[in-house]
Design a protein around this motif. Sequence first.
Motif, PDB file in Angstrom:
ATOM      1  N   ARG A 148      11.616 -11.047 -32.030  1.00 23.64           N
ATOM      2  CA  ARG A 148      11.776  -9.925 -31.353  1.00 23.64           C
ATOM      3  C   ARG A 148      12.691  -8.872 -32.090  1.00 23.64           C
ATOM      4  N   VAL A 149      12.386  -7.474 -32.077  1.00 21.46           N
ATOM      5  CA  VAL A 149      13.329  -6.395 -32.653  1.00 21.46           C
ATOM      6  C   VAL A 149      13.911  -5.634 -31.453  1.00 21.46           C
ATOM      7  N   CYS A 150      15.255  -5.485 -31.557  1.00 17.37           N
ATOM      8  CA  CYS A 150      15.996  -4.560 -30.580  1.00 17.37           C
ATOM      9  C   CYS A 150      15.697  -3.063 -30.999  1.00 17.37           C
ATOM     10  N   LYS A 151      15.920  -2.350 -30.006  1.00 20.23           N
ATOM     11  CA  LYS A 151      15.890  -0.914 -30.153  1.00 20.23           C
ATOM     12  C   LYS A 151      17.359  -0.496 -30.395  1.00 20.23           C
ATOM     13  N   CYS A 152      17.400   0.735 -31.266  1.00 23.02           N
ATOM     14  CA  CYS A 152      18.869   1.172 -31.589  1.00 23.02           C
ATOM     15  C   CYS A 152      19.451   1.766 -30.187  1.00 23.02           C
ATOM     16  N   VAL A 153      20.686   2.311 -30.264  1.00 23.43           N
ATOM     17  CA  VAL A 153      21.209   2.887 -29.098  1.00 23.43           C
ATOM     18  C   VAL A 153      20.504   4.274 -28.635  1.00 23.43           C
ATOM     19  N   TYR A 174      18.787  -7.335 -34.624  1.00 23.16           N
ATOM     20  CA  TYR A 174      19.490  -6.052 -33.990  1.00 23.16           C
ATOM     21  C   TYR A 174      19.728  -5.337 -35.470  1.00 23.16           C
ATOM     22  N   PRO A 175      19.232  -3.916 -35.274  1.00 23.15           N
ATOM     23  CA  PRO A 175      19.443  -3.124 -36.579  1.00 23.15           C
ATOM     24  C   PRO A 175      20.883  -2.526 -36.461  1.00 23.15           C
ATOM     25  N   ILE A 176      21.737  -3.298 -36.996  1.00 22.00           N
ATOM     26  CA  ILE A 176      23.342  -2.914 -36.962  1.00 22.00           C
ATOM     27  C   ILE A 176      23.768  -1.585 -37.718  1.00 22.00           C
ATOM     28  N   GLU A 185      12.864   2.729 -40.840  1.00 25.37           N
ATOM     29  CA  GLU A 185      13.207   1.329 -41.377  1.00 25.37           C
ATOM     30  C   GLU A 185      13.434   0.300 -40.214  1.00 25.37           C
ATOM     31  N   THR A 186      13.536   0.844 -38.894  1.00 26.48           N
ATOM     32  CA  THR A 186      13.563   0.116 -37.671  1.00 26.48           C
ATOM     33  C   THR A 186      11.936  -0.286 -37.371  1.00 26.48           C
ATOM     34  N   ASP A 187      11.177   0.848 -36.918  1.00 25.67           N
ATOM     35  CA  ASP A 187       9.961   0.827 -36.691  1.00 25.67           C
ATOM     36  C   ASP A 187       8.839   0.295 -37.574  1.00 25.67           C
ATOM     37  N   PHE A 188       9.055   0.638 -38.650  1.00 30.18           N
ATOM     38  CA  PHE A 188       7.983  -0.072 -39.684  1.00 30.18           C
ATOM     39  C   PHE A 188       8.575  -1.161 -40.201  1.00 30.18           C
ATOM     40  N   PHE A 212      21.687  -9.835 -37.345  1.00 29.83           N
ATOM     41  CA  PHE A 212      22.019  -8.485 -37.281  1.00 29.83           C
ATOM     42  C   PHE A 212      21.662  -7.801 -38.722  1.00 29.83           C
ATOM     43  N   SER A 213      20.627  -7.125 -38.918  1.00 24.50           N
ATOM     44  CA  SER A 213      20.069  -6.530 -39.895  1.00 24.50           C
ATOM     45  C   SER A 213      20.649  -5.133 -40.268  1.00 24.50           C
ATOM     46  N   ALA A 214      21.278  -5.077 -41.707  1.00 26.12           N
ATOM     47  CA  ALA A 214      21.753  -4.047 -42.138  1.00 26.12           C
ATOM     48  C   ALA A 214      21.124  -3.551 -43.147  1.00 26.12           C
ATOM     49  N   HIS A 215      21.010  -2.000 -43.434  1.00 29.11           N
ATOM     50  CA  HIS A 215      20.358  -1.477 -44.659  1.00 29.11           C
ATOM     51  C   HIS A 215      21.063  -2.081 -45.806  1.00 29.11           C
TER      52      HIS A 215
END
Length: 311
Positions: free
Chosen positions: A289-294, A257-259, A267-270, A183-186
Amino acid sequence: MENNKKALVLLNMGGARRKDELKLFLTNMFNDKNIIAAPKLIRKMIAFFITTSRLNSAWKNYEEIGGFSPLNPLTEKLVDKVNENIKEYKTYQVMRYTPPFAKDVIEDMKKDGIEEVVLLPLYPQFSTTTTKSSLEDFKAYAKDSFKIKTKGTFYKNEAFNKCIIEEIKEKTNSQAGEFNLIFSAHGLPQKIVDKGDPYEKQMNKHVKILSKMLEEEGQNFKSINLAYQSKVGPMKWLDPSLDDMLENFKDENVIIYPIAFTVDNSETDFELDIEYREIAEEIGVKEFRVCKCVNDSDMFIEAIKDMIKFK
């Protein structure tokens, strides 16, 4: 809809659609007293220095994802879908650092005859740098124009968390046991947390909630981890950093997952899908693999319905 006197306002940071808007984003962000706690004049000087020194390199990152932040078109879709599905309110979006700004949207809301407002900051966890900043900004311009209710954090909301679980399951394709989940957080400077910002505590709680839900769904990952991205400057930030976390997974599979986000952005796409992917490849991570946000998913619309219920 025309006779609707209630508004739902979705609050977020904003994203640049072109280079001059990126300059505006950076200028406004570093002038925010919740981001840089310094006297106004000092803040203005710092903002000018950071913006002028970082603008060109930051814009190159945007060029790699098409020259604009995906946050804008995705939020427009989200607003349209919420308006279609939640008829009790007229839904608007307000961004903190790029248009549409609170002061302009508030004028539109007055013209539309809005009397009651529900504010929903699109940040699952509370931070002074995000939730507090966006709420203060809206309320400062709204003054006494509306009766305002605020929905705070929603990281405990089951309907929202089900959206996250479904995305993770889809990305692992029934192979959770072959992956390490991060889980990746800013990130946040440590000194902001030390002053009492609850972000880190809420982030840890959120990871525990999601880990339990994954276990109940039979999604048994090799490991589940929390890491922080986007560190800038020499000061101490929350750790572990995502860079350091990835070092643990040479020759292994990783899913991110960008939590901290609900809508995909630079910050998610780049950062996650390009920059950290390159770091992972250099380390020797086997699959990344990188998940999409909701984003504007139907499940998230249902979650919003649940979030804005006032018991």
